[in-house]
Structures are given as structure tokens and as C-alpha cells.
Write an enzyme that holds these catalytic residues in place. Sequence first.
Site, PDB file in Angstrom:
ATOM      1  N   HIS A  82       0.822  -1.132   0.023  1.00 17.35           N
ATOM      2  CA  HIS A  82      -0.149  -0.004   0.118  1.00 17.35           C
ATOM      3  C   HIS A  82       0.805   1.341  -0.053  1.00 17.35           C
ATOM      4  CE1 HIS A  82      -3.418   2.592   0.888  1.00 17.35           C
ATOM      5  NE2 HIS A  82      -2.589   3.216   1.771  1.00 17.35           N
ATOM      6  N   ASP A 161     -15.321   1.922   7.856  1.00 22.42           N
ATOM      7  CA  ASP A 161     -14.302   2.855   7.614  1.00 22.42           C
ATOM      8  C   ASP A 161     -14.984   3.777   6.515  1.00 22.42           C
ATOM      9  OD1 ASP A 161     -11.594   3.908   7.302  1.00 22.42           O
ATOM     10  OD2 ASP A 161     -12.224   2.973   5.271  1.00 22.42           O
ATOM     11  N   ARG A 168     -15.187  11.987   9.552  1.00 25.49           N
ATOM     12  CA  ARG A 168     -13.930  12.735   9.958  1.00 25.49           C
ATOM     13  C   ARG A 168     -13.621  13.864   8.803  1.00 25.49           C
ATOM     14  NH1 ARG A 168     -10.177   8.093   8.949  1.00 25.49           N
ATOM     15  NH2 ARG A 168      -8.514   9.572   9.392  1.00 25.49           N
ATOM     16  N   SER A 183      -7.565   3.166   9.559  1.00 27.18           N
ATOM     17  CA  SER A 183      -8.411   3.000   8.414  1.00 27.18           C
ATOM     18  C   SER A 183      -7.598   2.176   7.156  1.00 27.18           C
ATOM     19  CB  SER A 183      -8.677   4.495   7.995  1.00 27.18           C
ATOM     20  OG  SER A 183      -9.045   4.822   6.676  1.00 27.18           O
ATOM     21  N   LYS A 187      -8.833  -1.649   5.737  1.00 33.85           N
ATOM     22  CA  LYS A 187      -8.909  -2.297   4.006  1.00 33.85           C
ATOM     23  C   LYS A 187      -7.995  -3.119   3.632  1.00 33.85           C
ATOM     24  CE  LYS A 187      -9.097   2.355   3.396  1.00 33.85           C
ATOM     25  NZ  LYS A 187      -9.679   3.971   3.515  1.00 33.85           N
TER      26      LYS A 187
END
Length: 433
Positions: A82, A161, A168, A183, A187
Site C-alpha cells: 500500500h 471505515d 472525519r 483506516s 482495508k
Amino acid sequence: MRMYDIIAKKRDGQPLTQEEIDFFIEGYTNGSIPDYQVSALAMAVFFQDMNEEERAAITMAMVHSGDTIDLSDINGIKVDKHSTGGVGDTTTLVLAPLVASVGVPVAKMSGRGLGHTGGTIDKLESVPGFHVEISSEEFVNLVNQNQIAVIGQTGNLTPADKKLYGLRDVTATVNSIPLIASSIMSKKIASGADAIVLDVKTGAGAFMKSKEEAEELAKAMVSIGNNVGRQTMAVISDMSQPLGLAIGNGLEVQEAIDTLKGQGPEDLTELSLTLGSQMVVLGGKANTLEEARSMLEDNMKNGKAIQKLKDFLSAQGGDASVVDHPERLPVASQTFDLEAKEAGYIHEIVADEIGHAAMMLGAGRETKESEIDLSVGLVLNKKVGDYVEKGESILTIHANTSEVELVKEKLYNNITIKSGNIDKPQLVYQIIS
Ligand code: URA
Ligand code: CA
């Protein structure tokens, strides 16, 4: 259990129990706890933080709020990567076939999304015929057969999320390390990763502008991963200027092809080898990062990495001949050079602004409905630290219009040339494991 008490407890700086965290994530997902109470709790977390146990608990609560992808029919350790996002970040296109070529299974679920350029799927769709609309069964079979496949987003992953991130965003609570880290990690875990490699970017083009913030986020994510049984490593890398030379969809595919052949830009090659080595170690195919790196370097030289890209593209309907015939990728109708107005050393190429210039050409989506042009973008001919003569091309604009004056103006405003020389910025600041 009452949401009121949970908010008060966090407001007063006390850690929440796993039961309390499960209660509010579950209640928020099913609608029994309203936005205003979760907003108050998010603000309390923003000021009071969460400890390691709370961070692990909220991550797993969000994972279990929706579907999870089961990759257990795929042989081997599934390592996902990621990136926290940057400009011209071509690494996924390079890494996926590169690590697959040494036997690490790459089962990638990817999205489109907004940004300076498209997401990985948009970029791959510059290859004629390539598609990601495949069944889960076909996906699993392809990874077992070729070690690599990419599928579009499927299932209702981490709805908690989605809801919390949206909340948020409008309550000034995005910028909280425990909330960002949980968060992102939720995922990755919900999409089936056994192990995770994180590329946390820092600099103008990054979400985390300072090195200190990037380090804190990276450490938080590594600790969540390791606490919930997913081996995790992270790299903190520079995003003050765009990565590599190309910014654009088809242009980045071309850049990835060059890199897999061992002829790519120095920084993109280096970052791909650094992240790839971590993926190979976590995937159990090498014992040390050094050993992993030399396996990857070998495959860039001996043609196995580029062959893996060809197999991958063909398996999903793509025309693999683009690898040897880049002119078969989408090509813009016009090119323009951005000529240096003075001689000197390039001191700054402000990543996010350059990304925005690429988006103005149509390379990315401003809104979900925007059309994306796979052929346009920018190719840098110079990077920070390079010398440029007056009139020499700093970069080439690939456009489908001759109206590029505003783009040029934006580019000139965000590239600084000075007479004194300057070192190239460090690429990898830190490795966290
Ligand atoms: N990206 C995410 O996915 N979540 C955050 O909270 C911030 C950035
Ligand atoms: Ca690039």
C-alpha cells in the site's frame, strides 16, 4: 453499554476496551449510533489518542463490519503493498509483475478513485483489451497459475471505515494517527493480505507533509499489522518531487515497462527494489532483504520480470505486444516542451502542483464523473539536482489540445531554477520493520 459513557471515557483520556470499541463500530455501521455521537468520539480520539491495543481493536472491528476477501485458495503467502499516495507513483505497476516473477503471489484488488492520474486499474486499462472484470474464481485460478492477477473492487468491504472516513472529513478529524492508521490497515486486512508492505510518502505531494508525521504513521501501521497477526514492514520515501519521470496513465505504463526491462528511471527502480525486497522476504521467498534484492535485480536483467508482465496482460485480455511496441499504447496528439527560462540547477519540482497540472490535461479525475484521458500527461526530462541550459526542455507535455498556456504557467510557477547546485533529495528516508 451506552455510547455516552464511551465518549466521556475517551474525553477523559482513558483507554477503551475491545468490547466498547466493537460496540460503537457495530452500532455506527448499523445506524443505531448517530453521526453526532461518533463525531464527538472522533474528536476525543483526536485529542486523547489511542494505545496499541485500542488501535488493533478498532482496526479489526472495522474489518469485521463488512465482507472480507478469502484468499485461502491461493497458494503461498499473499503480500499486499500500500502506498499512501503520491504523484506519478508508478511502483505498483512495476512491483506486481516483478515480485510475481520470483514466485510471490500477487492477488491485487484495486480501484479507480480520484487523483492526479487514474488508479492502477485505469493505468492498466491503457493496454488495449485489458480488463479487471473477472470472477473471484477466475481471479484465484489466475494467481495460482501465473502468480499475478488484478481484480476490480468487489464486495462491501469495511463499511464502517467508509462511514467514519466521510464523517472525519467534515469534522476536522482526518488528521489523527490512530484513525488514519486503522483506516488504511482495515482495508488491507479485509482484502485478504497475509502480510503488508507500506510505502509512506512524505513531502509536498504526500498526505504526510513532514518526515516526523510520516514516521509516526508508519510505526503506527506496522504495529497494528504485527499486533493482529499480519507481518508488516514500511518504507518512508520522498514525495517532494514526482517519482520517476512519467505522470499520466499510458505514459506510466510505458515507464513501468522500461523499469521492468532494467531501463527505468533511477528513483523508481530503486524504490521498486526496496519495496519489492520487503515483499519477497515477507512472502517467504528469501531470508534477507539483500538476497531478495539480488533475485529481483536478476529478473530485471534476464527478462523474467518483463515476461511476467506480458503473461499477466494476456491472461486478462490485454494486448501484450505493447511491451515491445509502446506506440500501441494511447498516444496524445500533440507534445510541447517546457523550456527553461534561465540556466541553472533545478531546486524544486513541487509534486502536488505538477500532479495538478497533469490533471488539468485530463490525466486524472477531479470528480467521480470526470472522464479520464489515458494518453495525456507529463514526462520530466530533468529532476531536482540536474543542470539545465537556458532553452533546454525541463519536461514534455503530452496533450490533446493546443491550449496549454495555463498548464505551462502552473508548471513554471512550481519549478525552481537557481544558479547554485543542490544535492538530489534522499529517496528512502527510513525502513521500519
Ligand atoms: N487514507 C485512508 O484510507 N484513510 C485515512 O484515514 C486517511 C487516508
Ligand atoms: Ca512515474
